[in-house]
Motif scaffolding. Structure first.
Motif, PDB file in Angstrom:
ATOM      1  N   LEU A 212      30.258   8.249   7.690  1.00 38.70           N
ATOM      2  CA  LEU A 212      28.918   8.863   7.697  1.00 38.70           C
ATOM      3  C   LEU A 212      28.154   8.485   6.437  1.00 38.70           C
ATOM      4  O   LEU A 212      26.978   8.133   6.499  1.00 38.70           O
ATOM      5  CB  LEU A 212      29.017  10.393   7.766  1.00 38.70           C
ATOM      6  CG  LEU A 212      29.627  11.028   9.003  1.00 38.70           C
ATOM      7  CD1 LEU A 212      29.246  12.493   9.057  1.00 38.70           C
ATOM      8  CD2 LEU A 212      29.181  10.326  10.257  1.00 38.70           C
ATOM      9  N   LEU A 213      28.855   8.535   5.289  1.00 41.32           N
ATOM     10  CA  LEU A 213      28.177   8.248   4.029  1.00 41.32           C
ATOM     11  C   LEU A 213      27.761   6.787   3.928  1.00 41.32           C
ATOM     12  O   LEU A 213      26.955   6.417   3.096  1.00 41.32           O
ATOM     13  CB  LEU A 213      29.084   8.612   2.845  1.00 41.32           C
ATOM     14  CG  LEU A 213      29.327  10.101   2.652  1.00 41.32           C
ATOM     15  CD1 LEU A 213      30.292  10.354   1.512  1.00 41.32           C
ATOM     16  CD2 LEU A 213      28.006  10.815   2.369  1.00 41.32           C
TER      17      LEU A 213
ATOM     18  N   THR B 112      22.933  14.254   4.009  1.00 39.23           N
ATOM     19  CA  THR B 112      23.229  13.523   5.237  1.00 39.23           C
ATOM     20  C   THR B 112      21.966  13.011   5.919  1.00 39.23           C
ATOM     21  O   THR B 112      21.982  12.712   7.101  1.00 39.23           O
ATOM     22  CB  THR B 112      23.972  14.426   6.245  1.00 39.23           C
ATOM     23  OG1 THR B 112      23.110  15.504   6.583  1.00 39.23           O
ATOM     24  CG2 THR B 112      25.243  14.971   5.667  1.00 39.23           C
TER      25      THR B 112
END
Lengths: 281, 266
Positions: A212-213, B112
């Motif tokens: 995700l990062l 995010t």
């Protein structure tokens, strides 16, 4: 965990407001400058044409959207291939040099992002080291440039987000109880089998976080295209960054930004399902 | 250990070493090219060795002005985000209350989100509010994304501490100010310091969010990007090398201080 929980004070009912008082400034700041902007962008995305802005985002940028996510996905996969073994070696075989090795992974990223992008431009330039080597090995033609190609952009993206992959994987590998790994060989399992059945599943949370990062910032990036790409490699970020100054484009760009976020969210959910780490989301 | 497994281990070590070398290649180029005398306007190709850029790092006043602007923004952001984030971390670690999970989610969300989206959406807010973008909108934007990092970093550092020491201090007659200065602050100081350094570095480095909300003001990354079309002088590499050196010195001294503390504790 139990010890940590008990160190938190039980607040008297009359003092329930204390933690909230401490948090109010931060919460207000995040609400006003992070959450509300999402609404103002949402409102803007429906101006001058309503939902057609969203339809146009898909039809005007038919190639842009798959390209953006294709690059981000490719960069994420490369980061896994480069980063997982590195994290594994540091966590399992780093010994006393673990912290030094981790510091070395992070150190290159203390220079400014833009300066790293300039370095990549030097690295891949027409008279740069990579192009020369590939020319002399006749892998690419004498007049072929690397700058302005998809591999150049994907390479630069992978480089810039590699530490974000390495660190979470390292953390999850480090947590694994070493006794579990000693059981494998005792039961006559091969090293590969031990890795596949024990190490890999236990490191999935780190792999998930690292992906995700890497994937999220890579799919929103536009700096790398600016330095080592060309118009043919334009990503969603480039379209937003190049046109936001003009007011008449803003509703369309808002819609495009929401499309970007929606696809990221979808990708994250699919990936969580694939790895079986739903409880992490 | 059989020979086959030993070979696998060696291969893995070699591969990891190569990846580590890969991480340093662009950094090496950055340092080497700070000693280049570029032929044209852009320092992209090697011409010949020269100390010119190092002798005159502030040759371009715009770059110097932008660097000072970045340091100014960084200092203000560090103080503001440091305070807001530390308070949040204290509340989250010290107290048990309903809605904690929700707050934790709010803190993680900005980490995010692609920066382009954060930058652009913030701009739409400023446009709605009719705030002209410039110095203070940059500060506001930086504080917004740094608060999350501060809260997360400080939280991780002060978890597991025995907060009854504060009560003990109060019982022994220390007032709230004295308790804070003598007990609470020494506990949270290392975490706050680490978070402050991180915030300063993030603020100095941020380009994307700043680009959308800087108006006519130019921080160092924005100036480098804006000039890119006309020139990329070797001075940029000199600054990059100096930033890297400063970061290394800070990191090394941080490790050394930590080690000495641990030794003293034993």
């Amino acid at each position: 965990m139990a010890g940590q929980a008990s160190s938190a004070a039980d607040v008297q009912p009359s003092q329930r407001w204390i933690p909230w008082m401490l948090m109010v400034p931060g919460i207000v700041w995040l609400t006003v400058f992070f959450a509300i902007p999402m609404f103002s962008m949402g409102k803007l995305s429906l101006e001058n044409g309503g939902f057609s802005n969203y339809r146009n985002a898909f039809s005007d940028y038919r190639e842009l959207i798959p390209r953006t996510f294709g690059y981000a996905l490719a960069a994420t996969v490369i980061c896994i291939l480069l980063g997982y073994p590195l994290a594994y070696v540091i966590a399992m075989r780093g010994g006393r040099r673990k912290n030094l090795l981790l510091a070395l992974v992070v150190l290159p990223f203390f220079t400014t992002y833009l300066i790293r992008a300039i370095s990549w431009r030097i690295l891949l330039g027409d008279r740069g080291p990579v192009t020369r080597v590939l020319h002399s090995l006749h892998i690419i033609g004498q007049n072929t440039s690397i700058v302005g190609t998809a591999p150049a952009v994907i390479g630069a993206l992978s480089y810039n987000f590699l530490p974000f992959m390495v660190l979470p994987i390292y953390v999850s590998l480090e947590k694994i109880d070493r006794k579990l790994l000693e059981v494998g060989p005792d039961l006559y399992a091969s090293g590969w089998r031990t890795f596949r059945k024990v190490t890999l599943p236990l490191s999935l949370p780190g792999l998930f976080a690292g992906s995700l990062l890497t994937f999220i910032p890579a799919s929103g990036d536009f700096i790398n295209v600016e330095f080592v790409g060309s118009d043919a490699q334009r990503m969603i970020g480039n379209v937003v960054a190049n046109n936001f100054v003009k007011e008449q484009f803003r509703p369309g760009l808002s819609a495009l930004s929401f499309v970007l976020m929606a696809i990221i969210l979808l990708g994250v959910l699919l990936y969580a399902r694939l790895l079986g780490t739903e409880e992490l989301v | 250990m059989n020979t086959q497994r030993r070979w696998v281990s060696r291969l893995l070590d070699g591969y990891a070493a190569l990846v580590l070398i890969f991480l340093f290649i662009p950094i090496g180029l950055m340092v080497v090219f700070s000693f280049n005398q570029p032929r044209g306007q852009r320092n992209y190709e090697w011409n010949h060795f020269s100390l010119n850029a190092w002798k005159d790092p502030f040759k371009y006043p715009e770059l110097k002005r932008a660097l000072l602007k970045s340091l100014e923004v960084g200092a203000i952001v560090t103080v503001l985000a440091g305070c807001l984030g530390t308070l949040m971390a204290l509340a989250l670690v010290k107290y048990r209350f309903r809605g904690k999970g929700f707050i934790n989610t709010i803190i993680v969300l900005p980490l995010t989100m692609p920066e382009v989206v954060m930058g652009f959406s913030l701009l739409t807010l400023f446009v709605n509010l009719r705030w002209e973008t410039g110095f203070w909108t940059i500060v506001v934007a930086h504080v917004m994304f740094c608060v999350s990092y501060v809260a997360t970093t400080v939280k991780a550092r002060i978890r597991g501490f025995d907060w009854r020491l504060e009560e003990a201090a109060a019982d022994l007659g220390a007032g709230p100010v004295r308790t804070f200065l003598r007990v609470t602050f020494p506990i949270i100081a290392p975490g706050v310091f680490a978070a402050a350094l991180l915030t300063f570095a993030l603020s100095l480095d941020d380009f994307t969010i700043t680009y959308f909300n800087s108006g006519r003001v130019r921080t160092f990354p924005v100036e480098v990007f804006t000039q890119k079309r006309s020139r990329v002088p070797a001075q940029i590499n000199v600054f990059g090398t100096m930033i890297l050196l400063a970061a290394t010195v800070i990191a090394v001294s941080g490790v050394l201080i930590e080690r000495r503390r641990q030794r003293e504790r034993v």
